[in-house]
Design a protein around this motif. Structure first.
Motif, PDB file in Angstrom:
ATOM      1  N   HIS A  79      42.396  42.028  27.618  1.00  6.83           N
ATOM      2  CA  HIS A  79      43.449  42.826  28.273  1.00  6.83           C
ATOM      3  C   HIS A  79      44.567  43.284  27.332  1.00  6.83           C
ATOM      4  N   PRO A  80      45.133  42.377  26.474  1.00  2.31           N
ATOM      5  CA  PRO A  80      46.284  42.846  25.668  1.00  2.31           C
ATOM      6  C   PRO A  80      45.949  44.032  24.768  1.00  2.31           C
ATOM      7  N   ALA A  81      44.867  43.930  23.988  1.00  5.68           N
ATOM      8  CA  ALA A  81      44.572  45.009  23.033  1.00  5.68           C
ATOM      9  C   ALA A  81      44.261  46.320  23.771  1.00  5.68           C
ATOM     10  N   LEU A  82      43.480  46.222  24.854  1.00  2.01           N
ATOM     11  CA  LEU A  82      43.104  47.450  25.572  1.00  2.01           C
ATOM     12  C   LEU A  82      44.313  48.065  26.286  1.00  2.01           C
ATOM     13  N   ALA A  83      45.163  47.216  26.853  1.00  2.00           N
ATOM     14  CA  ALA A  83      46.348  47.747  27.549  1.00  2.00           C
ATOM     15  C   ALA A  83      47.288  48.429  26.559  1.00  2.00           C
ATOM     16  N   MET A  84      47.479  47.804  25.401  1.00  2.00           N
ATOM     17  CA  MET A  84      48.349  48.404  24.378  1.00  2.00           C
ATOM     18  C   MET A  84      47.806  49.772  23.968  1.00  2.00           C
ATOM     19  N   GLN A  85      46.494  49.807  23.759  1.00  2.00           N
ATOM     20  CA  GLN A  85      45.838  51.051  23.342  1.00  2.00           C
ATOM     21  C   GLN A  85      46.039  52.143  24.412  1.00  2.00           C
ATOM     22  N   ALA A  86      45.862  51.747  25.672  1.00  2.96           N
ATOM     23  CA  ALA A  86      45.983  52.722  26.767  1.00  2.96           C
ATOM     24  C   ALA A  86      47.427  53.216  26.899  1.00  2.96           C
ATOM     25  N   LEU A  87      48.370  52.296  26.783  1.00  4.29           N
ATOM     26  CA  LEU A  87      49.778  52.694  26.906  1.00  4.29           C
ATOM     27  C   LEU A  87      50.174  53.614  25.758  1.00  4.29           C
ATOM     28  N   GLN A  88      49.704  53.264  24.548  1.00  3.27           N
ATOM     29  CA  GLN A  88      50.020  54.101  23.386  1.00  3.27           C
ATOM     30  C   GLN A  88      49.405  55.490  23.526  1.00  3.27           C
ATOM     31  N   ALA A  89      48.294  55.549  24.255  1.00  2.44           N
ATOM     32  CA  ALA A  89      47.656  56.852  24.483  1.00  2.44           C
ATOM     33  C   ALA A  89      48.349  57.614  25.615  1.00  2.44           C
ATOM     34  N   GLY A  90      49.400  57.006  26.177  1.00  2.00           N
ATOM     35  CA  GLY A  90      50.184  57.710  27.209  1.00  2.00           C
ATOM     36  C   GLY A  90      49.626  57.565  28.613  1.00  2.00           C
ATOM     37  N   LYS A 118      55.706  54.007  31.251  1.00  6.66           N
ATOM     38  CA  LYS A 118      54.471  53.966  32.043  1.00  6.66           C
ATOM     39  C   LYS A 118      54.428  52.723  32.920  1.00  6.66           C
ATOM     40  N   VAL A 119      53.658  52.819  33.985  1.00  6.28           N
ATOM     41  CA  VAL A 119      53.419  51.682  34.870  1.00  6.28           C
ATOM     42  C   VAL A 119      52.403  50.751  34.200  1.00  6.28           C
ATOM     43  N   LEU A 120      52.673  49.436  34.277  1.00  4.85           N
ATOM     44  CA  LEU A 120      51.695  48.435  33.829  1.00  4.85           C
ATOM     45  C   LEU A 120      51.608  47.389  34.943  1.00  4.85           C
ATOM     46  N   ALA A 121      50.794  47.696  35.945  1.00  2.00           N
ATOM     47  CA  ALA A 121      50.707  46.797  37.104  1.00  2.00           C
ATOM     48  C   ALA A 121      49.569  45.813  36.891  1.00  2.00           C
ATOM     49  N   VAL A 122      49.703  44.638  37.470  1.00  2.00           N
ATOM     50  CA  VAL A 122      48.616  43.660  37.446  1.00  2.00           C
ATOM     51  C   VAL A 122      48.056  43.585  38.875  1.00  2.00           C
ATOM     52  N   ASN A 123      46.748  43.473  38.995  1.00  2.00           N
ATOM     53  CA  ASN A 123      46.113  43.545  40.318  1.00  2.00           C
ATOM     54  C   ASN A 123      46.291  42.243  41.111  1.00  2.00           C
ATOM     55  N   LEU A 124      47.543  41.880  41.328  1.00  2.00           N
ATOM     56  CA  LEU A 124      47.879  40.669  42.092  1.00  2.00           C
ATOM     57  C   LEU A 124      47.955  41.065  43.564  1.00  2.00           C
ATOM     58  N   ILE A 125      46.811  40.992  44.218  1.00  2.00           N
ATOM     59  CA  ILE A 125      46.641  41.630  45.527  1.00  2.00           C
ATOM     60  C   ILE A 125      47.255  40.887  46.699  1.00  2.00           C
ATOM     61  N   MET A 126      47.545  39.585  46.507  1.00  2.00           N
ATOM     62  CA  MET A 126      47.879  38.770  47.678  1.00  2.00           C
ATOM     63  C   MET A 126      49.093  39.305  48.449  1.00  2.00           C
ATOM     64  N   ARG A 127      50.041  39.879  47.697  1.00  2.00           N
ATOM     65  CA  ARG A 127      51.256  40.383  48.357  1.00  2.00           C
ATOM     66  C   ARG A 127      50.972  41.533  49.323  1.00  2.00           C
ATOM     67  N   TYR A 128      49.796  42.137  49.222  1.00  2.80           N
ATOM     68  CA  TYR A 128      49.488  43.290  50.073  1.00  2.80           C
ATOM     69  C   TYR A 128      48.688  42.884  51.310  1.00  2.80           C
ATOM     70  N   ASN A 129      48.363  41.593  51.412  1.00  3.03           N
ATOM     71  CA  ASN A 129      47.640  41.114  52.591  1.00  3.03           C
ATOM     72  C   ASN A 129      48.640  41.004  53.755  1.00  3.03           C
ATOM     73  N   PRO A 130      48.396  41.708  54.875  1.00  2.00           N
ATOM     74  CA  PRO A 130      49.361  41.691  55.982  1.00  2.00           C
ATOM     75  C   PRO A 130      49.664  40.279  56.489  1.00  2.00           C
ATOM     76  N   LEU A 131      48.678  39.374  56.425  1.00  2.00           N
ATOM     77  CA  LEU A 131      48.933  38.005  56.900  1.00  2.00           C
ATOM     78  C   LEU A 131      49.865  37.265  55.930  1.00  2.00           C
ATOM     79  N   CYS A 132      49.714  37.524  54.633  1.00  2.00           N
ATOM     80  CA  CYS A 132      50.621  36.899  53.648  1.00  2.00           C
ATOM     81  C   CYS A 132      52.034  37.479  53.791  1.00  2.00           C
ATOM     82  N   ALA A 133      52.103  38.764  54.110  1.00  2.00           N
ATOM     83  CA  ALA A 133      53.416  39.384  54.337  1.00  2.00           C
ATOM     84  C   ALA A 133      54.067  38.797  55.589  1.00  2.00           C
TER      85      ALA A 133
END
Ligand SMILES: NC(=O)c1ccc[n+]([C@@H]2O[C@H](COP(=O)([O-])OP(=O)(O)OC[C@H]3O[C@@H](n4cnc5c(N)ncnc54)[C@H](O)[C@@H]3O)[C@@H](O)[C@H]2O)c1
Length: 372
Positions: A79-90, A118-133
């Motif tokens: 993740h770190p190397a690929l994310a850096m590369q993607a962010l640097q590519a805009g 740029k946005v750098l979101a992590v796919n931490l999905i639990m917060r979007y579960n209506p029951l968890c909300a």
């Protein structure tokens, strides 16, 4: 029309990348443009199945003018190397969890995202579960008093995780707390505020180096204790997760690692029961028992409590686990897309959640390793 849609590119056509692609391509705001993977056969079949461009080199995908956001669905150590590369590519980045295996890498990635705007979101999905909300609203409402203890027992399948899978290699995955635990550290922080990992332990599978059971305790504020158990040792059919949250005047149970069912069992006034039910749309509210005037005084924590009713509230996701999983993935993506369109948009999961969830996991990992 297409110019207005956010262009999406996927790096990593494994099990999860493909599942997400299947969901994202149904989103009206997103246009799935291209995919890449190290495995040429998988790349070809994925592109064919989803009707997108197959690109053999990451660098080429990152230069694609129609791609605005890149989804990194490769194993954690990449993740770190690929994310850096993607962010640097805009490009904006939706990074699979965990953000990184080291805190310094995670922070450097966030700094790069800020520098690039740029946005750098992590796919931490639990917060979007209506029951968890709903649980978060319940905690905030204080209708059950203070939360005292919350526990997750995650008895997960390993049938689809052969011994040579990267999941078992700590250099590749970071270990169970980092690869998987981050979801739950993030959710508990959303529910209870900042916490401190106070103890952790790990067990190796007998006769092997594989760590397949981990457990830790986290203290939140003065009066809430969280415990997390993750074991990867079950048949696929026996994959089970249960949650129990103990409050001063009630309990909340959830079922499933992507929770699909919720039950609140509480003692309080009729008004508190109704208000708790109103916090959970689509729930059913049942009075289990009504107490006569002379039975209403109870005590706990050296406090007098007036109890008119014993009540039970039930809610479910209204769909299968897989459908819910897909919906919350889309909701997380939609939230990020809204921020790409308008930087003033307030997101539910941000860069800092990726860093924070990793910090809990690293501390738990450190304490667990010290345990043996
Ligand atoms: N958010 C969630 O709910 C959730 C659920 C499952 C998995 N995940 C995460 O998704 C990620 C992927 O998991 P998976 O189960 O799909 O793994 P996987 O092994 O099935 O797939 C990974 C894919 O990435 C490819 N790959 C590896 N390095 C690459 C590189 N440098 N360039 C291009 N392709 C590369 C591999 O060939 C493979 O096809 C992990 O970080 C995992 O933790 C998240």
């Amino acid at each position: 029309m297409n110019r207005e849609r956010i262009g999406y590119g996927l790096i990593g056509c494994g099990g999860f990348g493909r599942f997400c692609l299947g969901e994202y391509r149904t989103m009206p705001d997103l246009r799935c443009v291209a995919v890449t993977d190290r495995d040429p056969e998988l790349l070809r079949s994925t592109a064919g199945e989803f009707g997108v461009e197959a690109i053999t080199e990451v660098e080429t995908l990152l230069k694609h003018p129609d791609i605005d956001i890149v989804h990194l669905a490769t194993p954690p150590f990449t993740h770190p190397a690929l994310a850096m590369q993607a962010l640097q590519a805009g490009k904006h980045v939706l990074c699979e969890k965990p953000l990184a295996l080291k805190e310094a890498d995670a922070k450097a990635m966030v700094m790069m995202a800020e520098a690039q705007g740029k946005v750098l979101a992590v796919n931490l999905i639990m917060r979007y579960n209506p029951l968890c909300a709903a649980v978060r609203r319940l905690v905030e409402s204080q209708l059950l008093g203070d939360p005292l203890h919350a526990t997750l027992v995650n008895a997960a399948q390993d049938e689809r995780l052969p011994a040579e899978h990267w999941f078992w290699d700590p250099e590749s995955s970071g270990g169970i707390f980092i690869e998987h635990g981050v979801h739950f550290f993030d959710l508990f922080e959303w529910w209870f505020g900042a916490g401190e990992v106070v103890s952790a332990v790990q067990l190796r599978r007998p006769g092997s180096k594989i760590v397949d059971q981990v457990q830790c305790s986290v203290r939140y504020g003065e009066s809430t204790l969280g415990t997390f158990y993750h074991g990867f040792h079950q048949m696929h059919r026996r994959d089970r997760q249960t949650w129990l949250l103990v409050f001063e005047t009630g309990t909340v149970s959830l079922d499933g690692w992507v929770p699909t069912d919720l039950v609140i069992d509480m003692h309080g006034s009729q008004r508190e029961l109704e208000e708790a039910g109103a916090l959970i749309p689509g729930s059913s509210v049942e009075v289990v028992q009504t107490y006569a005037d002379d039975e209403q005084v109870s005590r706990s924590r050296h406090r007098v409590r007036t109890v008119e009713v014993h009540g039970r509230i039930r809610a479910d996701a209204g769909c299968s686990k897989l459908e819910l999983y897909g919906k919350i993935l889309r909701d997380l993506m939609e939230d990020q897309v809204a921020a790409i369109r308008d930087p003033r948009h307030v997101r539910r999961v941000t860069e800092s959640n990726g860093v924070s969830s990793l910090a809990y996991a690293l501390r738990a990992q450190e304490l667990a390793e010290a345990s043996g």
